[in-house]
Write a protein that holds these residues in place. Structure first.
Motif, short mmCIF file in Angstrom:
data_model
loop_
_atom_site.label_atom_id
_atom_site.label_comp_id
_atom_site.label_asym_id
_atom_site.label_seq_id
_atom_site.Cartn_x
_atom_site.Cartn_y
_atom_site.Cartn_z
N LEU A 106 0.83 -1.21 0.00
CA LEU A 106 0.00 0.00 0.00
C LEU A 106 0.86 1.26 0.00
N ARG A 107 2.00 1.20 0.69
CA ARG A 107 2.90 2.35 0.74
C ARG A 107 3.40 2.68 -0.67
N SER A 108 3.73 1.64 -1.42
CA SER A 108 4.21 1.83 -2.78
C SER A 108 3.08 2.32 -3.70
N ILE A 109 1.91 1.67 -3.59
CA ILE A 109 0.76 2.05 -4.42
C ILE A 109 0.41 3.52 -4.19
N PHE B 132 -4.81 -5.25 -19.76
CA PHE B 132 -5.02 -5.94 -18.49
C PHE B 132 -4.31 -5.24 -17.33
N HIS B 133 -3.41 -4.33 -17.63
CA HIS B 133 -2.76 -3.58 -16.53
C HIS B 133 -3.79 -2.86 -15.66
N MET B 134 -5.00 -2.68 -16.23
CA MET B 134 -6.10 -2.07 -15.47
C MET B 134 -6.35 -2.84 -14.17
N ALA B 135 -6.28 -4.18 -14.24
CA ALA B 135 -6.52 -4.99 -13.05
C ALA B 135 -5.22 -5.44 -12.39
N LEU B 136 -4.17 -5.53 -13.18
CA LEU B 136 -2.94 -6.13 -12.67
C LEU B 136 -2.05 -5.16 -11.89
N TRP B 137 -2.15 -3.85 -12.20
CA TRP B 137 -1.15 -2.92 -11.65
C TRP B 137 -1.06 -2.91 -10.12
N PRO B 138 -2.15 -3.04 -9.36
CA PRO B 138 -1.97 -3.01 -7.90
C PRO B 138 -1.13 -4.19 -7.41
N PHE B 139 -1.19 -5.32 -8.15
CA PHE B 139 -0.44 -6.51 -7.73
C PHE B 139 1.05 -6.38 -8.06
N THR B 140 1.34 -5.91 -9.28
CA THR B 140 2.76 -5.74 -9.65
C THR B 140 3.40 -4.65 -8.80
N ARG B 141 2.66 -3.55 -8.66
CA ARG B 141 3.15 -2.44 -7.84
C ARG B 141 3.32 -2.90 -6.39
N GLY B 142 2.33 -3.62 -5.90
CA GLY B 142 2.34 -4.10 -4.52
C GLY B 142 3.49 -5.06 -4.26
N TYR B 143 3.75 -5.92 -5.25
CA TYR B 143 4.86 -6.86 -5.06
C TYR B 143 6.20 -6.11 -5.05
N GLU C 163 8.82 -6.20 -1.95
CA GLU C 163 10.21 -6.66 -2.05
C GLU C 163 11.18 -5.56 -1.64
N PHE C 164 10.97 -4.38 -2.14
CA PHE C 164 11.87 -3.26 -1.81
C PHE C 164 11.75 -2.90 -0.34
N GLY C 165 10.54 -2.90 0.19
CA GLY C 165 10.33 -2.46 1.57
C GLY C 165 10.79 -3.48 2.59
N ALA C 166 10.27 -4.72 2.45
CA ALA C 166 10.51 -5.73 3.48
C ALA C 166 11.88 -6.38 3.34
N LEU C 167 12.32 -6.56 2.09
CA LEU C 167 13.55 -7.33 1.88
C LEU C 167 14.76 -6.42 1.77
N ARG C 168 14.66 -5.42 0.90
CA ARG C 168 15.84 -4.55 0.66
C ARG C 168 15.86 -3.34 1.57
N ARG C 169 14.77 -3.19 2.33
CA ARG C 169 14.69 -2.04 3.25
C ARG C 169 14.93 -0.72 2.53
N SER C 170 14.30 -0.62 1.36
CA SER C 170 14.49 0.63 0.61
C SER C 170 13.17 1.07 -0.02
N ARG C 171 13.17 2.23 -0.56
CA ARG C 171 11.97 2.78 -1.19
C ARG C 171 11.94 2.43 -2.67
N ASP C 172 10.75 2.31 -3.21
CA ASP C 172 10.67 2.03 -4.66
C ASP C 172 9.88 3.15 -5.36
N TRP C 173 10.09 4.37 -4.91
CA TRP C 173 9.41 5.48 -5.60
C TRP C 173 10.33 6.68 -5.76
#
Lengths: 219, 132
Positions: free
Chosen positions: A52-55, A194-205, A209-219
């Motif tokens: 959600l932070r990334s979205i 299809f990005h209309m439905a898919l984007w929250p999932f790709t963005r969310g993933y 990954e950036f937040g929990a694993l790399r401890r960094s921001r992705d924006w």
């Protein structure tokens, strides 16, 4: 004309709506199951907080450094997508047609506002078309299908504008408006749209990954 | 001098013709009007009542001027002289319900018979009186 209108306002509407809904749900479910099998890491690292932070940082204009680096495409993309979604859902004529058929209604736009937003969508399509031709890195990645998709998205808006303003041949434009809208709806789950439905999932993933694993921001 | 007489005669003739036209037009329906539509968002709909019914071969007024009670159409009764909004505007006064009634009356029949206008612009033509 009457027979075409009956088809376009009857059975085709149902095919488009049910095809759209089934396609969306089906493809999302298929991806979820496939990811579980082939890419379980997606589930392991997924975090609602970081997703959600990334979205959030990517749906607010200029909230990401990427957007600040490319202000023109940011403005065009936001205006284009907002108009693209809002216009068909809240155009007065559409709300009235839904009310006629199913006796449910909601708020609608004033006609001039829908008119302006239609033009914005068409201009947005032209912008993306020119960008695919002119900008070298984008041209390199473009396939003929990408150009067809731009035409597919523009078609309902061009024909809608045409029939609303009652230009020459508006009756044909009206039929084409219905058919192209239905075709676009049907193509949404099965094309790059299809990005209309898919984007929250790709963005969310990515956010997870950036937040929990790399401890960094992705924006 | 003579030209003045001629002008006066022409004006008198025009006034007479206009008066006759106005008298003749009384009760002659040429557009769809309903006081329930306080504000038009689309151009007015042209509707030549008599010519339409002749062409559509409608001789029973109740085909359009129907009367419903408890959801049932009352045969042999009609609502001639009433505005549609007298029944088709609900208590919460939503003009869209009146629009719906008109659209369903005209469009449904046109589609059934495969005759007459069915698209927005075919009725709400910009060549008619503009929205007010």
């Amino acid at each position: 004309m009457h027979e075409l209108y009956k088809l376009a306002s009857g059975i085709f509407v149902w095919i488009a709506i049910l095809g759209f809904a089934a396609g969306m749900i089906g493809r999302l479910a298929h991806l979820a199951v496939t990811a579980r099998k082939k890419d379980p890491v997606v589930y392991q690292y997924f975090s609602f907080y970081y997703a959600l932070r990334s979205i959030l940082h990517w749906i607010i204009p200029f909230a990401s450094t990427g957007m600040r680096a490319h202000p023109v495409i940011t403005v065009v993309a936001f205006v284009f997508h907002a108009s693209l979604i809002v216009t068909p859902l809240f155009a007065a004529a559409h709300v009235i047609l839904v009310m006629e058929s199913w006796n449910v209604s909601w708020w609608h736009l004033p006609d001039p506002a829908a008119d302006v937003m239609t033009v914005l969508v068409i201009l947005g399509c032209l912008f993306f078309l020119i960008r695919r031709i002119v900008q070298e890195n984008v041209r390199y990645l473009s396939t003929p299908g990408d150009f067809v998709l731009i035409a597919l998205v523009a078609a309902p808006f061009v024909t809608g504008f045409w029939t609303y303003h009652q230009f020459y041949g508006y009756e044909t434009a009206g039929i084409l408006h219905m058919l192209s809208g239905e075709l676009m709806l049907l193509c949404l789950p099965f094309t790059r749209l299809f990005h209309m439905a898919l984007w929250p999932f790709t963005r969310g993933y990515a956010g997870s990954e950036f937040g929990a694993l790399r401890r960094s921001r992705d924006w | 001098m003579q030209s003045r007489h001629k002008t006066a005669a022409r004006l008198a003739l025009m006034a007479l013709l206009l008066t006759a036209a106005a008298v003749f037009a009384q009760g002659h329906v040429t557009t769809v009007e309903d006081s329930g539509f306080e504000k038009r968002t689309r151009p007015v709909v042209a509707f030549e009542h008599d010519a339409h019914n002749q062409k559509a071969e409608i001789y029973d007024c109740a085909v359009c001027h129907h009367v419903y009670e408890n959801g049932e159409k009352r045969e042999g009764r009609m609502s001639v002289g009433m505005e549609c909004s007298e029944c088709h505007l609900s208590e919460n006064n939503r003009p869209m319900e009146l629009t719906r009634a008109y659209h369903r009356m005209c469009k449904t029949c046109h589609l059934e018979k495969s005759a007459g206008p069915v698209q927005c612009a075919q009725c709400h033509s910009r060549q008619n009186a503009p929205a007010k």
